[in-house]
Design an enzyme around this catalytic site. Structure first.
Site, short mmCIF file in Angstrom:
data_model
loop_
_atom_site.label_atom_id
_atom_site.label_comp_id
_atom_site.label_asym_id
_atom_site.label_seq_id
_atom_site.Cartn_x
_atom_site.Cartn_y
_atom_site.Cartn_z
N ASP A 34 0.88 -1.18 0.00
CA ASP A 34 0.00 0.00 0.00
C ASP A 34 0.91 1.22 0.00
OD1 ASP A 34 -3.26 0.38 0.95
OD2 ASP A 34 -1.95 2.15 0.95
N LEU A 152 -17.53 -9.09 -1.44
CA LEU A 152 -17.64 -9.07 0.03
C LEU A 152 -18.35 -7.81 0.50
CD1 LEU A 152 -15.45 -6.87 1.35
CD2 LEU A 152 -13.83 -8.64 0.78
N ARG A 153 -18.94 -7.93 1.69
CA ARG A 153 -19.55 -6.77 2.35
C ARG A 153 -18.69 -6.36 3.52
NH1 ARG A 153 -24.69 -9.96 4.01
NH2 ARG A 153 -22.97 -11.43 4.11
N GLU A 154 -18.62 -5.07 3.80
CA GLU A 154 -17.94 -4.62 5.01
C GLU A 154 -18.76 -5.10 6.21
OE1 GLU A 154 -17.01 -0.44 4.77
OE2 GLU A 154 -16.37 -0.67 2.70
N PHE A 248 -31.78 -8.62 2.09
CA PHE A 248 -31.79 -7.26 1.55
C PHE A 248 -33.19 -6.66 1.46
CE2 PHE A 248 -27.92 -5.16 0.18
CZ PHE A 248 -27.04 -6.03 0.81
N LEU A 249 -33.96 -6.90 2.51
CA LEU A 249 -35.28 -6.28 2.58
C LEU A 249 -35.45 -5.51 3.88
CD1 LEU A 249 -37.67 -9.09 1.17
CD2 LEU A 249 -37.06 -6.91 0.08
N CYS A 259 -19.81 1.85 -1.91
CA CYS A 259 -19.95 1.23 -3.23
C CYS A 259 -21.31 1.40 -3.91
CB CYS A 259 -19.57 -0.24 -3.15
SG CYS A 259 -17.80 -0.42 -2.87
N LYS A 262 -21.70 4.96 -5.57
CA LYS A 262 -20.76 5.25 -6.67
C LYS A 262 -20.93 4.26 -7.82
CE LYS A 262 -16.47 2.73 -5.53
NZ LYS A 262 -16.51 1.69 -6.56
N ARG A 327 -18.20 6.49 4.50
CA ARG A 327 -18.29 7.00 3.13
C ARG A 327 -19.74 6.89 2.64
NH1 ARG A 327 -13.33 3.73 0.34
NH2 ARG A 327 -14.03 2.16 1.84
P1 NAD Z 1 -10.04 1.43 0.30
O1 NAD Z 1 -10.08 2.88 0.07
O2 NAD Z 1 -10.50 0.87 1.59
O3 NAD Z 1 -8.55 0.89 0.10
C1 NAD Z 1 -7.77 1.14 -1.03
C2 NAD Z 1 -6.30 1.14 -0.62
O4 NAD Z 1 -5.53 1.23 -1.82
C3 NAD Z 1 -5.92 2.34 0.24
O5 NAD Z 1 -5.32 1.88 1.44
C4 NAD Z 1 -4.93 3.13 -0.63
O6 NAD Z 1 -3.89 3.74 0.11
C5 NAD Z 1 -4.39 2.05 -1.54
N1 NAD Z 1 -3.84 2.53 -2.80
C6 NAD Z 1 -4.28 3.52 -3.60
N2 NAD Z 1 -3.50 3.61 -4.70
C7 NAD Z 1 -2.53 2.67 -4.58
C8 NAD Z 1 -1.44 2.28 -5.39
N3 NAD Z 1 -1.17 2.87 -6.58
N4 NAD Z 1 -0.63 1.28 -4.97
C9 NAD Z 1 -0.88 0.67 -3.77
N5 NAD Z 1 -1.91 1.01 -2.96
C10 NAD Z 1 -2.75 2.00 -3.37
O7 NAD Z 1 -10.87 0.77 -0.92
P2 NAD Z 1 -11.75 -0.55 -0.87
O8 NAD Z 1 -13.01 -0.26 -0.15
O9 NAD Z 1 -10.91 -1.69 -0.47
O10 NAD Z 1 -12.14 -0.67 -2.42
C11 NAD Z 1 -11.18 -1.05 -3.39
C12 NAD Z 1 -11.93 -1.46 -4.65
O11 NAD Z 1 -12.73 -2.63 -4.36
C13 NAD Z 1 -12.90 -0.41 -5.18
O12 NAD Z 1 -12.93 -0.51 -6.58
C14 NAD Z 1 -14.23 -0.84 -4.61
O13 NAD Z 1 -15.32 -0.42 -5.41
C15 NAD Z 1 -14.11 -2.34 -4.67
N6 NAD Z 1 -14.92 -3.09 -3.70
C16 NAD Z 1 -15.05 -2.63 -2.42
C17 NAD Z 1 -15.79 -3.37 -1.49
C18 NAD Z 1 -15.98 -2.88 -0.08
O14 NAD Z 1 -16.79 -3.47 0.64
N7 NAD Z 1 -15.29 -1.85 0.37
C19 NAD Z 1 -16.35 -4.59 -1.88
C20 NAD Z 1 -16.17 -5.04 -3.19
C21 NAD Z 1 -15.45 -4.28 -4.11
C1 UGA Z 2 -22.21 -3.99 -0.85
C2 UGA Z 2 -22.61 -5.36 -1.42
O1 UGA Z 2 -23.55 -5.99 -0.53
C3 UGA Z 2 -21.40 -6.26 -1.62
O2 UGA Z 2 -21.80 -7.49 -2.24
C4 UGA Z 2 -20.39 -5.54 -2.51
O3 UGA Z 2 -19.22 -6.32 -2.66
C5 UGA Z 2 -20.04 -4.20 -1.89
O4 UGA Z 2 -21.24 -3.40 -1.70
C6 UGA Z 2 -19.12 -3.40 -2.76
O5 UGA Z 2 -19.13 -3.54 -3.96
O6 UGA Z 2 -18.44 -2.60 -2.14
P1 UGA Z 2 -21.50 -3.06 1.54
O7 UGA Z 2 -21.57 -1.73 0.88
O8 UGA Z 2 -20.31 -3.39 2.35
O9 UGA Z 2 -21.65 -4.23 0.44
O10 UGA Z 2 -22.74 -3.21 2.52
P2 UGA Z 2 -24.25 -3.76 2.39
O11 UGA Z 2 -24.48 -4.73 3.47
O12 UGA Z 2 -24.58 -4.18 1.02
O13 UGA Z 2 -25.09 -2.44 2.76
C7 UGA Z 2 -25.17 -1.35 1.85
C8 UGA Z 2 -26.22 -0.37 2.36
O14 UGA Z 2 -27.52 -0.96 2.31
C9 UGA Z 2 -26.01 0.07 3.81
O15 UGA Z 2 -26.33 1.43 3.93
C10 UGA Z 2 -26.99 -0.80 4.58
O16 UGA Z 2 -27.41 -0.25 5.79
C11 UGA Z 2 -28.12 -0.89 3.59
N1 UGA Z 2 -28.98 -2.09 3.79
C12 UGA Z 2 -28.48 -3.33 3.54
C13 UGA Z 2 -30.28 -1.93 4.24
O17 UGA Z 2 -30.75 -0.79 4.46
N2 UGA Z 2 -31.07 -3.04 4.40
C14 UGA Z 2 -30.62 -4.30 4.14
O18 UGA Z 2 -31.40 -5.27 4.27
C15 UGA Z 2 -29.29 -4.45 3.70
#
Ligand code: NAD
Ligand code: UGA
Length: 427
Positions: A34, A152-154, A248-249, A259, A262, A327
């Site tokens: 990173d 994955l979901r956070e 998801f209801l 995500c 955006k 975010r």
């Molecule tokens: P994040 O902001 O949490 O982490 C991204 C990391 O990449 C940061 O720590 C940043 O410092 C690092 N970074 C940036 N440019 C870099 C470079 N050139 N070399 C090395 N490191 C670098 O982002 P995230 O939430 O993990 O999301 C990453 C991607 O995965 C996005 O496209 C997002 O849409 C996708 N995604 C996110 C989730 C989620 O739940 N957050 C789930 C599925 C997919």
């Molecule tokens: C979502 C998707 O669920 C993941 O599959 C995907 O990988 C991820 O986006 C991504 O691309 O980043 P995430 O954003 O971590 O995951 O969280 P979700 O559990 O999907 O919740 C998204 C939003 O919907 C939150 O604001 C949550 O509170 C809301 N939500 C979710 C509801 O209001 N009701 C529900 O039943 C579920």
């Protein structure tokens, strides 16, 4: 015998760090890079920079076993890797389209350091055509670029990574696709191999569909309120249809996060390049915004007077429970509206320290502290601990008699017994 691969993961955020540690857990040797030096220093010291259940324990175990290393120079991470996974941000630009600058910088930065014949796997969420874009940036005919979106979901990232519903591999070379699938050996999930463009679209289509399902549920909740139906029964009744499913209801204040907003906007942007566009998605985004307004209207109803000058207690600032991610948080969207209306907002969130100033609201150290002397309490994030706060203690501190529960989290009976009225979602 199972083969342990040498893997580099670029980006140590929610996706990259989870991916690195879970692949190490699956037996691979992982180097994670990173460009954020502080983050790397913390990771090397066994400190998880994000709030994600189980991740710090997994980090420490992988470090102790020597299964993972962290570096702040991506070229060092890729030096002896056979597979390189790109997990860098793809935020939105002003137009709503995805910003590929981080992906481009990451690919450009490592291109000369890649070994011959390496497979570069993109896990970032990227517009259709980005696999070819990365291929072009790398400029390495010996390197194959594969799309392998992450779902994955956070808040449940480790579980979701290790128990995926499916693994999508966008790659035209079947041998390379099989090698990528083998990285996930042991995971009981169907593998679907597609062309890269289709894999990229699976990701956007899935996120947009889930956001649509939530928007639909929140609209049904609105109708329940108009027609005095019970949203719990209505949504349960819908979810019992196996074609709809119960997931998801759960009603909320509108959806958000790093995500769904955006990615939905990016899909709209992609679609506007076609003749038909995607008006359904545009309407979905507008409707979701209207749900933030509806929560504010409920607060105004609870106040029975203007927002201006009111003191509003807020429980929850993150976009959902079990994460520290704010975010595009729906909670913040509501807080911004409350503050703009002249309210003083005092908030508690388990991941935000007391004394922080977020969106012009003050934060305190406990749920009950937030309630002290407030005219109304609003629950915006479904942290389980909020459900266990003693209702009589809330009643003793709250100046008003009404609680707006935008997540249908609190127990109606206990709050009624404490002399408080709950305004829920469709109840
Ligand atoms: P994040 O902001 O949490 O982490 C991204 C990391 O990449 C940061 O720590 C940043 O410092 C690092 N970074 C940036 N440019 C870099 C470079 N050139 N070399 C090395 N490191 C670098 O982002 P995230 O939430 O993990 O999301 C990453 C991607 O995965 C996005 O496209 C997002 O849409 C996708 N995604 C996110 C989730 C989620 O739940 N957050 C789930 C599925 C997919
Ligand atoms: C979502 C998707 O669920 C993941 O599959 C995907 O990988 C991820 O986006 C991504 O691309 O980043 P995430 O954003 O971590 O995951 O969280 P979700 O559990 O999907 O919740 C998204 C939003 O919907 C939150 O604001 C949550 O509170 C809301 N939500 C979710 C509801 O209001 N009701 C529900 O039943 C579920």
């Amino acid at each position: 015998m199972e083969v342990s691969e040498r893997i580099a993961v670029i980006g140590a955020g929610y996706v990259g760090l989870t991916t690195a540690l879970c692949l190490a857990e699956l037996g691979h040797s992982v180097a994670c890079a990173d460009i954020d030096r502080d983050r790397v220093a913390r990771l090397c010291a066994g400190q998880c920079p994000i709030h994600e259940p189980g991740l710090e324990d997994l980090l420490r175990r992988c470090l102790a076993e020597g299964a993972v290393t962290f570096v702040d120079d991506p070229t060092r991470a890729v030096g002896d890797a056979d597979f390189v996974l790109l997990c860098v941000p793809t935020p939105q630009t002003a137009s709503g389209a995805a910003d590929l600058s981080h992906l481009e910088a990451a690919a450009r930065g490592i291109s000369r350091s890649l070994r011959d014949g390496v497979v570069v796997i993109n896990k970032s969420t990227v517009p259709i055509g980005s696999t070819r874009f990365v291929d072009g940036v790398l400029g390495r005919p010996d390197v194959v670029v594969v799309s392998n979106p992450e779902f994955l979901r956070e808040g449940s990232a480790i579980h979701d990574f290790l128990h995926p519903d499916r693994i999508i591999i966008g790659c035209v070379d079947p041998d390379v696709a099989a090698r990528v699938a083998e990285l996930y050996r042991g995971l009981a999930a169907p593998v679907l191999v597609t062309d890269p463009e289709s894999a990229e679209l699976v990701k956007y289509a899935s996120n947009a569909f889930l956001a649509m399902k939530l928007t639909f549920a929140n609209e049904i909740v609105r109708l329940c309120e108009e027609f005095e139906a019970d949203s719990g029964d209505v949504l349960q009744g819908m979810g019992l249809d196996s074609r709809i499913g119960p997931g998801f209801l759960a009603p909320g204040p509108g959806w958000g996060g790093s995500c769904f907003p955006k990615d939905s906007r990016a899909l709209v942007q992609m679609a506007t390049r076609t003749a038909a566009g995607f008006p359904m998605l545009t309407a979905m985004l507008e409707t979701n915004d209207s749900h933030f307004d509806r929560v504010v209207a409920k607060v105004e109803r609870a106040l029975d007077g203007p927002l201006d000058g009111a003191r509003v207690a807020v429980w929850g600032l993150t976009f959902k429970a079990n994460t520290d991610d704010r975010r595009e948080s729906p909670a913040l969207a509501v807080v911004r509206r409350l503050v703009a209306g002249g309210a003083t907002v005092v908030a508690f969130d388990p991941t935000v320290p007391a004394g922080a100033s977020i969106e012009e609201c003050a934060t305190v150290g406990s749920a009950l502290d937030a309630v002290h002397d407030a005219h109304v309490l609003v629950v915006l994030t479904e942290w389980p601990e909020f459900a266990t706060v003693d209702a009589t203690a809330v009643a003793a501190r709250l100046r008003g008699r009404t609680v707006v529960d935008a997540r249908n989290l609190l127990d109606r009976g206990s709050y009624a017994d404490a002399g408080l009225e709950l305004i829920g979602q469709g109840r």
